[in-house]
Design an enzyme around this catalytic site. Structure first.
Site, mmCIF file in Angstrom:
data_model
loop_
_atom_site.group_PDB
_atom_site.id
_atom_site.type_symbol
_atom_site.label_atom_id
_atom_site.label_comp_id
_atom_site.label_asym_id
_atom_site.label_seq_id
_atom_site.Cartn_x
_atom_site.Cartn_y
_atom_site.Cartn_z
ATOM 1 C CG ASP A 266 -2.135 0.932 0.970
ATOM 2 O OD1 ASP A 266 -2.029 1.828 0.113
ATOM 3 O OD2 ASP A 266 -3.161 0.768 1.657
HETATM 4 C C1 BGC Z 1 -4.925 3.250 0.091
HETATM 5 C C2 BGC Z 1 -4.927 2.278 -1.068
HETATM 6 C C3 BGC Z 1 -4.777 3.033 -2.356
HETATM 7 C C4 BGC Z 1 -3.476 3.815 -2.300
HETATM 8 C C5 BGC Z 1 -3.204 4.622 -3.541
HETATM 9 C C6 BGC Z 1 -3.750 4.198 0.068
HETATM 10 O O1 BGC Z 1 -3.967 5.245 0.929
HETATM 11 O O2 BGC Z 1 -4.959 2.558 1.313
HETATM 12 O O3 BGC Z 1 -6.102 1.508 -1.056
HETATM 13 O O4 BGC Z 1 -4.834 2.158 -3.437
HETATM 14 O O5 BGC Z 1 -3.532 4.728 -1.217
HETATM 15 O O6 BGC Z 1 -4.049 5.703 -3.631
#
Ligand code: BGC
Length: 739
Positions: A266
């Protein structure tokens, strides 16, 4: 700025043409060759630095290819309800383009509420097509973290509380998407079941809860769905961050499940180079940010899997084989997506995609309650065609619910709000008033609305309600911070912004009250007894208003079923029953003390009834369940059992019913839930029509995870099959014995 795909493809096309002309296409470029051969060929041509370049981000949503070899960069986007607007190269700002608005599809909770796998396939395919048009190679979704508590700010992005339901629905989404040459990234692996302290909370739970509840949907996504990527979660699991977690990534995902795809972090989920190298991570994204808003002065060369990794290899501290393994996975992903030559061009915001969004919305809406006003008379819904004065009240009737919520935020091309949808059917018979104000959606911040404003909005709505024939209240939660929004949990279980008081006041002014709740979470309903009709309308994306109006007017007969339980009060939910150490933890650590008894498993087994149970959802027609028949009374260990049951549409309206099959193990040496969902089928029947639904119960459906041996096991003894219209509306029970 993003270099155009056309420019990137020029060297590739050129070298390709040359190779064709000379009859000497390099093996890695030859799509007729086996994948492994192509990957090995490309790898053998690469320098160590080029391999390192593959395994970390080069911008917020891109990772590098191998320019020297014509291997293109990878482009990613959130996910999971549509393709997100373009973000700047290396900060979180939107790049203010005018060509990046798209179709917003219903949120994943809504998809789960359809209980319809073929709609899930259409959903994944449609997003895959939009991703192609937007030149994306990897879509960051779908999410299958299990709904453990109604306070989780991100439940709307997931598929509910039941592992079987989420497993069955996630697979077609991935297949639909990936058939376009766009990779899915199933997320967040694993146990990201709350947003509060998500970056560091250390989740502790039993092996049984891990394997029986929290992992099955991920396993289906990678084993049956072949998801080409998987995104790790922010939290820790048994003391180690999930994005480089030996147990989860090496042992379970890659060894036991044989995963060949890419594990990505993530955004900001990596924390240590050595762990990243050794414990299963393949691609590092978004480091030195908080995942949503913060920036940093570090460049992508400073990432854990950039220079520091190279240094470890050069010192001989970690073997080259770790890097080769990651590079191989990245190359394979690239060949399946960015470098794939014959891909369709995709399409965006097309009439077909809006139609799919509407169809999913139609099947997702759950009719929670439908009574008549007073003792006699017809039920309030569907709304009679002759009705004259309709008052619509509520902030959510006109709000853009695609704004806010975190990374799943979308910029939509067309958006039919509930008010617009109802106006399209009832025209100027509709009046509207806001009733309450929820304020702007902001990350990490809440707009304070003065009480005097809320009071005057409420008073106006109540006085208008007195003169209406019917009042449709459209409220619920929204995508503001501390509501259904990433990076924070809800503070309490009640409806916010004074809605409970408003609902009661509206009802006192006019008993013909329909409450439509838009949310991705259960809410407290102390007013429920007084309200004759209640509809759970989720977040339905671009066509929300159409689907809501379709159901209210009766153009569509509702067929959605709840993918999670609505407890009466928070303490009735298993995670909350055990106090703070269970949810939300002590800020460092938490223990899942309800163990395997998540959602209805808890309500059923502990005999604490839910207000609205898992699987619940009414229809404008009535369903008669006939007498079930079974292929045997006793089965042996490796035998299947077939159960059939006739279902009849007994009413005047065509409709769809979700026939649900649960199994309970009555004689076990370990705790087993009273019953667990093991099958379901959605059928469409005309008035008076009958159909027999058959289920095959397989040996695996009887097993629990035996944590003493680390394997799945079924114990001989008595079992029950329960067939019903919800987890508590059981219409037939079939006992059988396992020898
Ligand atoms: C989220 C993810 C997301 C990523 C990119 C993170 O804050 O938890 O689910 O895909 O950001 O935006």
């Amino acid at each position: 700025m993003k270099p155009s795909r056309l420019l990137l493809s020029i060297p590739l096309a050129f070298s390709g043409m040359l190779a064709w002309a000379t009859g000497n296409l390099p093996i890695y470029q030859d799509e007729t060759r086996p994948m492994d051969e192509r990957v090995e060929d490309a790898l053998s041509r690469m320098t160590t630095q080029e391999k390192i370049n593959l395994i970390h981000a080069q911008g917020k949503f891109s990772s590098a290819g191998v320019p020297r070899l014509g291997i293109p960069d990878l482009w990613m986007s959130d996910g999971p309800h549509g393709v997100r607007a373009e973000i700047n190269w290396n900060d979180w700002g939107y790049s203010n383009r005018t060509n990046d608005s798209i179709t917003a599809f219903p949120a994943l909770t809504a998809l789960a509420a359809t209980w319809n796998p073929s709609l899930s396939f259409e959903y994944g395919n449609a997003i895959g097509e939009e991703a192609l048009y937007r030149e994306k190679d990897v879509m960051l979704g779908p999410g299958v973290n299990i709904y453990r508590t109604p306070l989780n700010g991100r439940n709307f992005e997931y598929m509910g509380e039941d592992p079987h339901l989420a497993s069955v629905l996630v697979v077609p989404y991935i297949k639909g998407m990936q058939q376009n040459g766009v990779a899915a990234s199933v997320k967040h692996f694993a146990l990201n079941n709350q947003e509060l302290w998500r970056g560091h909370i250390d989740v502790n739970l039993s092996d049984r809860a891990l394997h029986e509840i929290y992992l099955p949907a991920f396993k289906s996504a990678v084993v049956d769905g072949d998801s080409w990527t998987i995104m790790g979660s922010y939290n820790k699991i048994r003391g180690q961050h999930a994005c480089h977690n030996d147990l989860l990534l090496n042992k379970i995902l890659k060894e036991d499940w044989g995963y060949k795809g890419v594990v990505m972090t993530d955004w900001g989920g990596a924390h240590d180079t050595r762990e990243a190298a050794l414990y299963g991570l393949d691609l590092e994204m978004g480091s030195y940010t908080n995942g949503l808003t913060s920036e940093s002065e570090f460049t992508t060369d400073d990432y854990y899997m950039a220079k520091p990794y190279l240094a470890l290899i050069e010192k001989g501290d970690v073997p080259m084989s770790t890097l080769d393994d990651k590079a191989r996975r990245m190359l394979r992903l690239n060949f399946l997506t960015a470098m794939k030559r014959n891909k369709p061009l995709g399409s965006v915001a097309s009439p077909e995609h809006y139609a799919i969004a509407e169809k999913i919305g139609d099947e997702a809406i759950v009719l929670l309650k439908n009574a008549s006003v007073g003792k006699k008379g017809p039920k309030l819904l569907p709304l009679s065609e002759n009705i004259k004065n309709i008052l619509v009240v509520g902030d959510n009737a006109t709000r853009d619910l695609m704004k806010g919520g975190g990374s799943s935020e979308l910029k939509v091309k067309d958006n039919v709000t509930p008010l617009k949808g109802l106006q399209a059917i009832y025209g100027d018979r509709i009046k509207y008033t806001q009733g309450y104000r929820a304020g702007k959606p902001m990350y990490s911040n809440v707009e304070k609305i003065p009480q005097a404003i809320q009071d005057s909005l409420r008073d106006e709505a109540v006085s208008m309600a007195r003169n209406a024939d019917v009042v449709i209240f459209i409220g619920g939660l929204n995508k503001n911070h501390l509501q259904d929004c990433e990076a924070g949990d809800r503070i309490d279980y009640s409806l916010p912004f004074g809605q409970p008081e408003l609902i009661e006041a509206l009802q006192a002014a006019n008993p013909n009250l329909i409450v439509v709740l838009l949310s991705g979470n259960a809410v407290a309903m102390p007013w429920e007894k007084k309200v004759p009709a209640i509809v759970q309308g989720w977040y339905l994306g671009s066509m929300a208003g159409k689907s809501i109006a379709n159901v209210i007017s009766g153009k569509v007969n509702p067929s959605g079923k709840l993918p999670f339980s609505f407890p009466v009060k928070l303490e009735d939910n298993g995670a909350h029953h055990f106090g703070a150490i269970s949810y939300p933890g002590d800020s460092i650590r938490q223990e899942y003390l309800e163990d395997i008894l998540v959602g209805y498993r808890w309500h059923d087994t502990k005999k604490i009834p839910a207000f609205y149970p898992f699987g619940h959802g009414l229809s404008y027609t009535t369903w008669q369940y006939g007498k079930p028949s079974a292929s045997a009374k006793t089965i042996s260990e490796n035998e299947c059992l077939t159960i059939s049951i006739p279902i009849r549409n007994n009413g005047q309206t065509a409709g769809k019913e979700v026939v649900q099959l649960y199994i309970g193990d009555d004689q076990a040496s370990v705790l087993r839930p009273l019953k667990e969902l093991k099958g379901f089928e959605k059928i469409a029947l005309k008035p008076g029509e009958e159909k027999t639904v058959s289920f095959t119960i397989k040996p695996d459906d009887l097993k629990f995870y035996d944590d003493t041996t680390g394997s799945w096991k079924a114990e001989p003894g008595k079992f029950n099959v329960y067939i019903g219209s919800s987890s508590t509306d059981i219409r037939a029970t079939v006992p059988f014995e396992l020898k």
